[in-house]
Design a protein around this motif. Structure first.
Motif, PDB file in Angstrom:
ATOM      1  N   PRO A 179       0.666  -1.147   0.127  1.00 22.16           N
ATOM      2  CA  PRO A 179      -0.217   0.035   0.017  1.00 22.16           C
ATOM      3  C   PRO A 179       0.682   1.192  -0.170  1.00 22.16           C
ATOM      4  N   VAL A 180       0.442   2.230  -0.795  1.00 20.66           N
ATOM      5  CA  VAL A 180       1.243   3.604  -0.657  1.00 20.66           C
ATOM      6  C   VAL A 180       0.149   4.638  -0.572  1.00 20.66           C
ATOM      7  N   ALA A 181       0.474   5.738   0.323  1.00 18.27           N
ATOM      8  CA  ALA A 181      -0.160   6.900   0.832  1.00 18.27           C
ATOM      9  C   ALA A 181       0.319   7.960   0.159  1.00 18.27           C
ATOM     10  N   ASN A 182      -0.220   8.548  -0.743  1.00 18.32           N
ATOM     11  CA  ASN A 182       0.183   9.884  -1.503  1.00 18.32           C
ATOM     12  C   ASN A 182      -0.522  10.877  -0.531  1.00 18.32           C
ATOM     13  N   ILE A 183       0.170  11.739  -0.292  1.00 22.96           N
ATOM     14  CA  ILE A 183      -0.585  12.956   0.874  1.00 22.96           C
ATOM     15  C   ILE A 183      -0.119  14.396   0.132  1.00 22.96           C
ATOM     16  N   ASN A 184      -1.249  15.070  -0.183  1.00 26.27           N
ATOM     17  CA  ASN A 184      -1.140  16.545  -0.651  1.00 26.27           C
ATOM     18  C   ASN A 184      -0.580  16.342  -2.006  1.00 26.27           C
ATOM     19  N   CYS A 185      -0.291  15.391  -2.694  1.00 25.50           N
ATOM     20  CA  CYS A 185       0.148  15.411  -4.150  1.00 25.50           C
ATOM     21  C   CYS A 185      -0.598  16.127  -4.930  1.00 25.50           C
ATOM     22  N   TYR A 186      -1.762  16.121  -4.720  1.00 25.03           N
ATOM     23  CA  TYR A 186      -2.948  16.946  -5.728  1.00 25.03           C
ATOM     24  C   TYR A 186      -2.773  18.340  -5.556  1.00 25.03           C
ATOM     25  N   GLU A 187      -1.861  18.927  -4.663  1.00 24.61           N
ATOM     26  CA  GLU A 187      -1.701  20.439  -4.749  1.00 24.61           C
ATOM     27  C   GLU A 187      -0.569  20.838  -5.707  1.00 24.61           C
ATOM     28  N   VAL A 188       0.225  19.993  -6.138  1.00 25.19           N
ATOM     29  CA  VAL A 188       1.318  20.294  -6.998  1.00 25.19           C
ATOM     30  C   VAL A 188       0.664  20.704  -8.407  1.00 25.19           C
ATOM     31  N   LEU A 189      -0.356  20.118  -8.968  1.00 29.26           N
ATOM     32  CA  LEU A 189      -0.943  20.671 -10.022  1.00 29.26           C
ATOM     33  C   LEU A 189      -2.369  21.306 -10.054  1.00 29.26           C
ATOM     34  N   ASP A 190      -2.951  21.166  -8.797  1.00 28.60           N
ATOM     35  CA  ASP A 190      -4.472  21.677  -8.702  1.00 28.60           C
ATOM     36  C   ASP A 190      -4.269  23.150  -8.232  1.00 28.60           C
ATOM     37  N   ARG A 191      -3.346  23.527  -7.444  1.00 28.44           N
ATOM     38  CA  ARG A 191      -3.387  24.794  -6.981  1.00 28.44           C
ATOM     39  C   ARG A 191      -2.671  25.770  -7.876  1.00 28.44           C
ATOM     40  N   ASN A 192      -3.425  26.791  -8.298  1.00 26.37           N
ATOM     41  CA  ASN A 192      -2.999  27.691  -9.358  1.00 26.37           C
ATOM     42  C   ASN A 192      -1.837  28.726  -8.710  1.00 26.37           C
ATOM     43  N   THR A 193      -0.778  28.094  -8.302  1.00 18.22           N
ATOM     44  CA  THR A 193       0.161  29.047  -7.686  1.00 18.22           C
ATOM     45  C   THR A 193       1.638  28.506  -8.035  1.00 18.22           C
ATOM     46  N   LEU A 194       2.865  29.352  -8.050  1.00 17.62           N
ATOM     47  CA  LEU A 194       4.002  28.693  -8.066  1.00 17.62           C
ATOM     48  C   LEU A 194       4.855  28.672  -7.049  1.00 17.62           C
ATOM     49  N   LYS A 195       3.875  28.942  -5.695  1.00 15.90           N
ATOM     50  CA  LYS A 195       4.632  28.767  -4.222  1.00 15.90           C
ATOM     51  C   LYS A 195       4.950  27.318  -3.920  1.00 15.90           C
ATOM     52  N   LYS A 196       6.241  27.200  -3.001  1.00 10.73           N
ATOM     53  CA  LYS A 196       6.401  25.621  -2.954  1.00 10.73           C
ATOM     54  C   LYS A 196       5.366  25.004  -2.481  1.00 10.73           C
ATOM     55  N   VAL A 197       5.131  23.783  -2.632  1.00  4.67           N
ATOM     56  CA  VAL A 197       4.232  22.728  -2.550  1.00  4.67           C
ATOM     57  C   VAL A 197       4.892  21.563  -1.706  1.00  4.67           C
ATOM     58  N   HIS A 198       4.432  21.284  -0.600  1.00  6.36           N
ATOM     59  CA  HIS A 198       4.798  20.329   0.300  1.00  6.36           C
ATOM     60  C   HIS A 198       3.894  18.985   0.270  1.00  6.36           C
TER      61      HIS A 198
END
Length: 236
Positions: A179-198
């Motif tokens: 099993p693999v848990a992806n956490i907050n990976c959606y923010e990379v391309l869904d957030r309309n910003t260039l600020k650093k994503v964690h």
């Protein structure tokens, strides 16, 4: 979307070279090992992570079996999930992906160059053929990735239903499930910003065949989903 444009711009002068490498591998698949073809894509995607202003934390890589086939079953938050897997995993692996990705020619060529398999969930016969091929390669020692939700969740870290059919290839091949848990990976391309994503990717402990052999596919799917949900609750 703005981050995707940003990544393309940062790769602008390398794009012709990347296209050339992909097409060369596609044309000469018989002369280039699948491990080499996958490694080429790994190097490209690892560069993409570094250039995308993304802080990707990787946990639990030591849980991945060093030998033999196993099924990797992440929750699905978007296209960056695949990039995260390439960033984190050093050994060759293959992915079952939805046929809609083939609409973008360069993406289709890249996937074909690595012998990845498209699945048409509306075509039962084709889906069975894909599962049989995955089972065969799992038994031969190739790790595979299947997203049990079948499509991305549009609700952030909330999971969709995990489909039992996603686990049949592993059950038939009698290989471990990771099993693999992806956490907050959606923010990379869904957030309309260039600020650093964690964001984070967690590889949980493998579930051996002996542990799940008395479960049916739906029970295994539910078990894996609960493990991933628990990890997300603890770390999100």
């Amino acid at each position: 979307m703005i981050r995707l444009v940003f990544i393309v711009i940062r790769f602008f002068f390398e794009i012709p070279s990347i296209f050339h490498r992909i097409h060369k591998q596609l044309k000469n698949k018989d002369q280039i090992s699948v491990a080499e073809r996958i490694d080429t894509m790994r190097k490209i995607l690892r560069k993409a992570v570094k250039r995308a202003n993304v802080d990707l934390k990787v946990y639990g890589v030591e849980n991945l079996p060093e030998e033999g086939g196993f099924l990797i079953t992440p929750n699905h938050q978007g296209m960056f999930d695949i990039v995260a897997l390439f960033y984190a995993i050093n050994r060759p692996f293959k992915i079952v992906y939805k046929k809609e990705l083939r609409k973008i020619k360069i993406v289709a060529d890249a996937l074909d160059s690595m012998d990845y398999l498209a699945i048409d969930r509306q075509n039962l016969r084709q889906s069975i053929q894909v599962i049989r091929q995955v089972k065969k390669e799992l038994a031969e020692g190739m790790p595979w990735v299947i997203f049990p939700e079948g499509t991305r969740s549009k609700n952030g870290n909330q999971l969709l239903e995990f489909k039992g059919g996603s686990f049949k290839s592993a059950m038939d091949a009698k290989v471990p499930v990771v099993p693999v848990a992806n956490i907050n990976c959606y923010e990379v391309l869904d957030r309309n910003t260039l600020k650093k994503v964690h964001c984070q990717i967690h590889f949980l402990k493998p579930i051996s065949y002996d542990e799940y052999k008395d479960m049916n596919s739906e029970e295994l799917a539910m078990h894996v989903k609960k493990l991933i949900e628990r990890c997300i609750e603890e770390h999100a």
